[in-house]
Write an enzyme that holds these catalytic residues in place. Structure first.
Site, PDB file in Angstrom:
ATOM      1  N   CYS A 147       0.815  -1.226   0.000  1.00 18.40           N
ATOM      2  CA  CYS A 147       0.000   0.000   0.000  1.00 18.40           C
ATOM      3  C   CYS A 147       0.845   1.271   0.000  1.00 18.40           C
ATOM      4  O   CYS A 147       0.312   2.364  -0.158  1.00 18.40           O
ATOM      5  CB  CYS A 147      -0.947  -0.021   1.188  1.00 18.40           C
ATOM      6  SG  CYS A 147      -1.949  -1.510   1.229  1.00 18.40           S
ATOM      7  N   HIS A 200      -9.238   3.638  -1.319  1.00 26.81           N
ATOM      8  CA  HIS A 200      -7.881   3.093  -1.233  1.00 26.81           C
ATOM      9  C   HIS A 200      -7.543   2.242  -2.462  1.00 26.81           C
ATOM     10  O   HIS A 200      -7.461   1.031  -2.373  1.00 26.81           O
ATOM     11  CB  HIS A 200      -7.762   2.274   0.059  1.00 26.81           C
ATOM     12  CG  HIS A 200      -6.390   1.753   0.344  1.00 26.81           C
ATOM     13  ND1 HIS A 200      -5.233   2.313  -0.153  1.00 26.81           N
ATOM     14  CD2 HIS A 200      -5.983   0.700   1.105  1.00 26.81           C
ATOM     15  CE1 HIS A 200      -4.189   1.628   0.279  1.00 26.81           C
ATOM     16  NE2 HIS A 200      -4.609   0.643   1.033  1.00 26.81           N
TER      17      HIS A 200
END
Lengths: 155, 388
Positions: B84, B335
């Protein structure tokens, strides 16, 4: 991940395990102790026979629960394979309700378990446990490619 | 110390997109180029992030593919992957490239598709996200990524008295912030009661504690400090810290302190010559509500152990003492993994220009972005400020 569980064989004595792995050329060199150099293979073989092996660093004192080629804290290559206790306590835990593809069950508990000076991640069977509760190694679960992970139960 | 300047910023809406990766990235890239007033031929190098295209869409070697799509074939184009924290790492390398004089004008950005538009359902995507946990010593237990952050959060709750209600307040705050952001995946407020009644994903996290699967892209144009004045609206990058921690979780010294974030923050604050107390606002990596609690403490924005209490008391709200995730954060803005890091840089750029529209914060002079990867074993912290 098949989610199948295995029960540990009768624990071998360290000497028996050693003679088995030590004669295998793929196991690598012997470490400083009478235990095999710790690789995924030797760690998995030990787990399947009911033992937890880790690594101790003579330079900084870190005890790791997962095999590495050098100490993760100080970089020392002098790490030695050590026998970890098969009893310990819950350091932290969660119950997974949304599993990944390949795991057929849901609502299983996963914990980070303090075993001596090291910590390992494992699956919990039986009663749901909370932080601080005592556990003992009960076997192993298998993931993809049949890789084993520790299975604990309340002590 | 100014290390580089952002002179253009662009992003797609974060949400559900049917366009392929290159087209999505192109929208963000041209947004950044137009904002900077440059053309594709002006870009000297591309620092590109995509975490999972190989696993999700059988699409790899993406740097030259997306460069070709946006008229930049021929230049050095490289792809980064750090779970991420993917595009924050691309951004870090872009900063270093212009700072060192190696390149004059560079583009940094990322793209990802994580929704059902990929053809993958939740169990399949949960497995792919789980690939960031240790393959041999964690994955066989059936751990998932909500589970990873649940493990950290449970220990934090045990040590500091953080409660599930505290966590719900993080979700409520970020959802409320997201309603002001036209680029956000979610534009709906939730209540503490609704958040605490949702289905459990990995306890203590319920559905509202978890960020969504999102598609999207983001990009920024970077130049050296010396050439920034020839652009209309430069914003300065004054510090970028990047640190890693041990994997797996069991071998971290104290997992829930997220040491890499502390190390990266210390490095970034040191470069920028600011203390945490001088930060006006922060965008932190709230992939789960508990992750925001840990990040707010690791960045020094609230005292250790008080992250949950601070959220519940409104201290991290947009009108609180230290606004955190005024954009809605990962929780509400969304996200899209490889786009998240540079998405935070887009947000800091707009806030510092006073260009953030309905979610503009008053008095935004120094902002911090915190982008973590995997079990927080990669963290990049960026400090940006209004150009003096």
């Amino acid at each position: 991940m098949s989610g199948t569980e295995g029960t540990a064989d009768e624990p071998e004595t360290p000497d028996e395990a050693d003679s088995g792995t030590g004669s295998d050329p793929e196991s690598g060199e012997e470490s400083g102790s009478d235990l095999p150099v710790l690789t995924h293979r030797t760690w998995s073989e030990a787990l399947r026979s009911g033992r937890l092996l880790g690594q101790s660093c003579p330079d900084c004192g870190h005890v790791a629960g997962a095999p590495k080629a050098a100490c993760a804290r100080c970089g020392s290559r002098s790490i030695e394979t050590v026998e970890l206790p098969t009893t310990g306590e819950v350091y932290t835990e969660t119950t997974v309700m949304v599993p990944p593809e390949g795991v057929e069950e849901r609502g299983y508990q996963v914990a980070v378990v303090q075993v001596g000076e090291a910590r390992v991640m494992g699956r919990i069977e039986g009663e749901t446990v909370t932080i601080g509760e005592e556990l003992r190694l009960a076997g192993y679960v298998t993931g993809e490619r049949n890789d084993p992970g520790p299975l604990f139960e309340p002590a | 110390m100014t290390r580089a300047s952002v002179v253009g910023a662009g992003m797609t809406e974060f949400g559900v997109h049917e366009e392929p990766l290159a087209e999505l990235f192109g929208e963000a890239a041209f947004g950044a180029l137009d904002d900077a007033g440059v053309e594709p031929g002006d870009i000297d190098a591309l620092y590109f992030g995509n975490a999972m295209g190989g696993q999700t869409e059988n699409d790899t070697h993406l740097a030259p593919k997306v460069a070709s799509h946006v008229g930049m074939a021929g230049i050095p184009a490289q792809r980064y992957e750090d779970a991420c924290a993917t595009s924050a790492n691309a951004f870090k390398n872009a900063v270093e490239a212009v700072e060192s004089g190696r390149h004059d004008v560079v583009l940094a950005g990322g793209v990802e598709r994580c929704t059902a538009e990929t053809g993958l359902d939740t169990p399949a995507m949960t497995r792919i996200f789980g690939s960031a946990s240790h393959r041999q010593y964690e994955q066989p237990t059936g751990i998932t990524f909500p589970g990873v952050f649940a493990l950290f959060t449970k220990r934090h709750m045990h040590e500091h008295g953080t409660t599930e209600e505290h966590l719900a307040h993080v979700a409520v705050k970020n959802h409320a912030n997201g309603t002001r952001n036209s680029k956000a995946h979610f534009g709906k407020e939730v209540t503490v009661e609704e958040a605490m009644e949702g289905p459990v994903v990995a306890d203590p996290f319920r559905l509202m504690d978890c960020c969504p699967f999102s598609d999207g892209a983001s990009a920024v144009v970077l130049v050296s400090e010396d050439s920034a004045d020839s652009f209309d609206a430069p914003v300065d990058v004054t510090g970028v810290g990047h640190a890693t921690d041990v994997v797996p979780i069991g071998d971290k010294e104290t997992p829930h302190v997220t040491q890499a974030a502390r190390d990266a923050a210390s490095e970034a604050y040191g470069q920028a010559g600011v203390s945490a107390a001088e930060v006006d606002f922060a965008e932190v990596h709230d992939c789960f509500t508990g992750a925001e609690v840990l990040a707010s403490e690791a960045l020094g924005l609230v005292p250790d152990g008080e992250g949950g209490f601070a959220a519940a008391e409104g201290r991290t709200a947009r009108d609180g003492e230290i606004p955190i995730n005024a954009s809605g954060g990962l929780k509400a803005k969304g996200h899209p993994i490889g786009a998240t890091g540079t998405g935070q840089i887009v947000e800091l750029t707009e806030q510092l220009r006073g260009d953030a529209g309905a979610h503009q914060l008053p008095g935004a002079g120094t902002g911090v972005a915190h982008n973590l990867g995997g079990d927080a074993a990669t963290t990049v912290v960026t400090v940006m400020g209004v150009r003096a």
